[in-house]
Design a protein around this motif. Structure first.
Motif, PDB file in Angstrom:
ATOM      1  N   GLU A 113       0.840  -1.196   0.000  1.00  0.00           N
ATOM      2  CA  GLU A 113       0.000   0.000   0.000  1.00  0.00           C
ATOM      3  C   GLU A 113       0.874   1.245   0.000  1.00  0.00           C
ATOM      4  OE1 GLU A 113      -3.185  -0.079  -0.487  1.00  0.00           O
ATOM      5  OE2 GLU A 113      -3.226  -2.272  -0.413  1.00  0.00           O
ATOM      6  N   ILE A 114       0.331   2.319  -0.554  1.00  0.00           N
ATOM      7  CA  ILE A 114       1.125   3.519  -0.762  1.00  0.00           C
ATOM      8  C   ILE A 114       1.657   4.099   0.548  1.00  0.00           C
ATOM      9  CG2 ILE A 114      -0.871   5.073  -0.729  1.00  0.00           C
ATOM     10  CD1 ILE A 114       0.589   6.659  -2.978  1.00  0.00           C
ATOM     11  N   ASP A 115       0.890   3.990   1.627  1.00  0.00           N
ATOM     12  CA  ASP A 115       1.360   4.562   2.881  1.00  0.00           C
ATOM     13  C   ASP A 115       2.428   3.703   3.557  1.00  0.00           C
ATOM     14  OD1 ASP A 115      -0.328   2.499   3.502  1.00  0.00           O
ATOM     15  OD2 ASP A 115      -1.498   3.598   4.996  1.00  0.00           O
ATOM     16  N   GLU A 116       2.737   2.521   2.988  1.00  0.00           N
ATOM     17  CA  GLU A 116       3.799   1.672   3.507  1.00  0.00           C
ATOM     18  C   GLU A 116       5.053   1.722   2.646  1.00  0.00           C
ATOM     19  OE1 GLU A 116       1.804  -2.111   3.488  1.00  0.00           O
ATOM     20  OE2 GLU A 116       1.328  -1.951   5.615  1.00  0.00           O
ATOM     21  N   MET A 117       4.945   2.305   1.444  1.00  0.00           N
ATOM     22  CA  MET A 117       6.077   2.248   0.521  1.00  0.00           C
ATOM     23  C   MET A 117       7.312   2.960   1.065  1.00  0.00           C
ATOM     24  SD  MET A 117       6.000   0.335  -2.102  1.00  0.00           S
ATOM     25  CE  MET A 117       7.537   0.965  -2.745  1.00  0.00           C
ATOM     26  N   ALA A 118       7.134   4.039   1.817  1.00  0.00           N
ATOM     27  CA  ALA A 118       8.298   4.750   2.354  1.00  0.00           C
ATOM     28  C   ALA A 118       9.120   3.862   3.279  1.00  0.00           C
ATOM     29  CB  ALA A 118       7.870   6.025   3.075  1.00  0.00           C
ATOM     30  N   ASP A 119       8.463   2.924   3.978  1.00  0.00           N
ATOM     31  CA  ASP A 119       9.196   1.983   4.825  1.00  0.00           C
ATOM     32  C   ASP A 119      10.101   1.092   3.983  1.00  0.00           C
ATOM     33  OD1 ASP A 119       8.040   2.840   7.246  1.00  0.00           O
ATOM     34  OD2 ASP A 119       6.277   1.588   6.900  1.00  0.00           O
ATOM     35  N   TYR A 120       9.587   0.644   2.837  1.00  0.00           N
ATOM     36  CA  TYR A 120      10.388  -0.220   1.967  1.00  0.00           C
ATOM     37  C   TYR A 120      11.542   0.555   1.339  1.00  0.00           C
ATOM     38  CZ  TYR A 120       7.148  -4.098   2.442  1.00  0.00           C
ATOM     39  OH  TYR A 120       6.405  -5.133   2.956  1.00  0.00           O
ATOM     40  N   TYR A 121      11.285   1.791   0.910  1.00  0.00           N
ATOM     41  CA  TYR A 121      12.389   2.603   0.393  1.00  0.00           C
ATOM     42  C   TYR A 121      13.452   2.817   1.477  1.00  0.00           C
ATOM     43  CZ  TYR A 121       9.512   3.835  -3.699  1.00  0.00           C
ATOM     44  OH  TYR A 121       8.759   3.795  -4.849  1.00  0.00           O
ATOM     45  N   SER A 122      13.010   3.082   2.692  1.00  0.00           N
ATOM     46  CA  SER A 122      13.944   3.351   3.785  1.00  0.00           C
ATOM     47  C   SER A 122      14.721   2.099   4.182  1.00  0.00           C
ATOM     48  CB  SER A 122      13.191   3.903   5.000  1.00  0.00           C
ATOM     49  OG  SER A 122      12.525   5.115   4.678  1.00  0.00           O
ATOM     50  N   LEU A 123      14.147   0.934   3.938  1.00  0.00           N
ATOM     51  CA  LEU A 123      14.825  -0.326   4.213  1.00  0.00           C
ATOM     52  C   LEU A 123      15.950  -0.585   3.215  1.00  0.00           C
ATOM     53  CD1 LEU A 123      14.695  -3.083   5.845  1.00  0.00           C
ATOM     54  CD2 LEU A 123      13.159  -3.880   4.023  1.00  0.00           C
ATOM     55  N   ALA A 124      15.806  -0.037   2.008  1.00  0.00           N
ATOM     56  CA  ALA A 124      16.690  -0.391   0.896  1.00  0.00           C
ATOM     57  C   ALA A 124      17.982   0.439   0.876  1.00  0.00           C
ATOM     58  CB  ALA A 124      15.949  -0.196  -0.430  1.00  0.00           C
ATOM     59  N   GLU A 125      19.028  -0.189   0.380  1.00  0.00           N
ATOM     60  CA  GLU A 125      20.270   0.533   0.093  1.00  0.00           C
ATOM     61  C   GLU A 125      20.288   1.034  -1.340  1.00  0.00           C
ATOM     62  OE1 GLU A 125      24.020  -0.632   1.498  1.00  0.00           O
ATOM     63  OE2 GLU A 125      23.236  -1.809   3.161  1.00  0.00           O
ATOM     64  N   MET A 126      19.402   0.483  -2.166  1.00  0.00           N
ATOM     65  CA  MET A 126      19.270   0.977  -3.535  1.00  0.00           C
ATOM     66  C   MET A 126      17.926   0.537  -4.084  1.00  0.00           C
ATOM     67  SD  MET A 126      21.762  -1.652  -5.606  1.00  0.00           S
ATOM     68  CE  MET A 126      22.925  -1.753  -4.232  1.00  0.00           C
ATOM     69  N   VAL A 127      17.449   1.278  -5.084  1.00  0.00           N
ATOM     70  CA  VAL A 127      16.233   0.948  -5.834  1.00  0.00           C
ATOM     71  C   VAL A 127      16.637   0.723  -7.285  1.00  0.00           C
ATOM     72  CG1 VAL A 127      14.112   1.948  -6.781  1.00  0.00           C
ATOM     73  CG2 VAL A 127      14.580   2.101  -4.330  1.00  0.00           C
ATOM     74  N   VAL A 128      16.058  -0.302  -7.917  1.00  0.00           N
ATOM     75  CA  VAL A 128      16.364  -0.616  -9.314  1.00  0.00           C
ATOM     76  C   VAL A 128      15.089  -0.527 -10.132  1.00  0.00           C
ATOM     77  CG1 VAL A 128      17.350  -2.278 -10.917  1.00  0.00           C
ATOM     78  CG2 VAL A 128      18.232  -2.142  -8.570  1.00  0.00           C
ATOM     79  N   SER A 129      15.148   0.223 -11.244  1.00  0.00           N
ATOM     80  CA  SER A 129      13.993   0.406 -12.132  1.00  0.00           C
ATOM     81  C   SER A 129      14.515   0.490 -13.561  1.00  0.00           C
ATOM     82  CB  SER A 129      13.234   1.674 -11.752  1.00  0.00           C
ATOM     83  OG  SER A 129      12.193   1.942 -12.668  1.00  0.00           O
ATOM     84  N   ILE A 130      14.252  -0.549 -14.374  1.00  0.00           N
ATOM     85  CA  ILE A 130      14.884  -0.597 -15.697  1.00  0.00           C
ATOM     86  C   ILE A 130      13.911  -0.981 -16.820  1.00  0.00           C
ATOM     87  CG2 ILE A 130      17.248  -0.976 -14.884  1.00  0.00           C
ATOM     88  CD1 ILE A 130      16.767  -3.996 -15.397  1.00  0.00           C
ATOM     89  N   PRO A 131      12.802  -0.249 -16.982  1.00  0.00           N
ATOM     90  CA  PRO A 131      11.936  -0.514 -18.142  1.00  0.00           C
ATOM     91  C   PRO A 131      12.595  -0.021 -19.424  1.00  0.00           C
ATOM     92  CG  PRO A 131      11.201   1.445 -17.008  1.00  0.00           C
ATOM     93  CD  PRO A 131      12.313   0.876 -16.170  1.00  0.00           C
TER      94      PRO A 131
END
Length: 389
Positions: free
Chosen positions: A245-263
């Motif tokens: 859910e959108i209000d939980e996404m910031a927790d996942y971003y904060s957990l990560a050391e990097m985000v990968v997006s390659i369309p």
């Protein structure tokens, strides 16, 4: 202002925009053929057939009190009928896949014509990137009717958080280093390349784990990925976390050391702005539209969509703390300079206030006929599957 929004009632992006306009004091109702759980939606009767859905959408578009009609995503029955019905002012916010049809959605000739007809009849079209703006002008939208608007990210929601509770809930070790894939779980977003790249660098980075969200998940694609992960011996290091859910996404971003997006093609995705706002380094496919917001090696890393390139970029970020810190800081500056939601809504409100009121136009019989032909063609294809091949 009374706004009649038209869009997907299950889309987090549409819901977020509708709610943001409501918080600004606008009276917003969402007309949708795809009902969601949020309140204040106008929806066709349950189990309605396509003809009933079209009649309902048409009636609401013609009779619902509104000072403006605002279409979110320029494809779909509701969007096309909004262009046909003659209500004005008509605002359309394009998102990328709706107009970059050859690259993303594979729309047929009639669907592309309906989308172009909608855009040409709009009084205002918002565009998230120069690439989308150029495409809009090529299909006949007058430049003076295009408003560059990225929409932006809600900085009160998307900011760095303490993700300890999420780490514990997921059963991750304190030393686990998270690589996050936040895009839709579909082949277009090349999640398989991310999985293969992670497998290529996993031995050299034993603390790394891959977290994959499952928004709009393609079940067959997910199963293929699971088999690939298991054959690589990484089932305990790759976590599928369902739809977040959108209000939980910031927790996942904060957990990560990097985000990968390659369309292979994109507009300016919300996930990019969200990650930047949360201070997370981002690895992106090297698309021209991204260069409007981030610079390679300064505020993001850009790569070719190849396993070796991505594996090298992920390993580099894990090994280079100074690079991670620099990218994160530069990303926050990007948001501060124009990626915030409120600044973008100020510009939209100003544009809406300048639109003339009550200047309706005649309904488009050609578009109505086109929508009905498309409806009948889809119904026939559902009965005769060989027509879809």
């Amino acid at each position: 202002m009374r706004l009649l929004a038209v869009g997907n009632g299950k889309s987090v992006h549409v819901i977020g925009r509708v709610e943001a306009m409501g918080r600004r004091g606008h009276a917003v109702r969402l007309l949708t053929e795809i009902p969601g759980e949020k309140a204040n939606q106008l929806t066709p009767p349950p189990r309605a057939k396509a003809p009933q859905i079209l009649r309902y959408l048409w009636r609401m578009l013609r009779t619902q009190p509104a000072d403006a009609v605002h279409v979110h995503y320029a494809a779909g029955y509701g969007a096309w009928l909004a262009g046909a019905c003659g209500r004005a002012p008509l605002v359309v916010s394009v998102m990328g896949g709706d107009i970059l049809a050859d690259e993303q959605m594979g729309q047929n000739v009639l669907e592309r014509w309906l989308t172009r007809s909608l855009l040409r009849r709009a009084d205002l079209v918002t565009s998230k990137s120069a690439e989308l703006t150029n495409h809009l002008t090529r299909i006949g939208v007058a430049p003076q009717r295009i408003l560059p608007l990225v929409w932006g990210v809600d900085e009160t929601l998307f900011r760095r958080r303490d993700a300890t509770a999420l780490r514990t809930r997921m059963g991750l070790a304190p030393t686990a280093r998270v690589v996050l894939s936040p895009r839709a779980l579909r082949p277009f977003y090349n999640i398989h390349v991310i999985v293969d790249a992670f497998a290529a660098m996993a031995t050299a980075s034993p603390d790394a784990v891959l977290v994959i969200t499952e928004y709009q998940a393609d079940a067959d694609y997910r199963e293929m990925l699971r088999r690939r992960i298991e054959s690589a011996g990484l089932a305990d290091r790759v976590h599928f976390v369902g739809k977040v859910e959108i209000d939980e996404m910031a927790d996942y971003y904060s957990l990560a050391e990097m985000v990968v997006s390659i369309p292979a093609s994109d507009g300016i995705p919300q996930s990019l702005l969200e990650a930047l706002a949360c201070g997370v380094p981002v690895i992106l496919s090297d698309l021209q539209c991204y260069h409007e917001w981030v610079a390679d090696g300064v505020s993001a890393l850009m790569i070719a969509i190849e396993t070796a390139d991505l594996a090298a970029a992920m390993a580099r970020l894990l090994e280079d703390g100074r690079l991670r810190t620099g990218l994160a800081a530069a990303g926050l500056e990007v948001i501060a300079k124009g990626g915030g939601l409120e600044a973008n809504l100020d510009r939209l409100d100003a544009a809406l206030s300048r639109l003339p009121r009550g200047m309706g136009r005649s309904p488009s019989l050609a578009v109505l006929v086109g929508v009905m032909i498309l409806m009948m063609a889809r119904a026939l294809a559902a009965r005769l599957p060989f027509l879809r091949q």
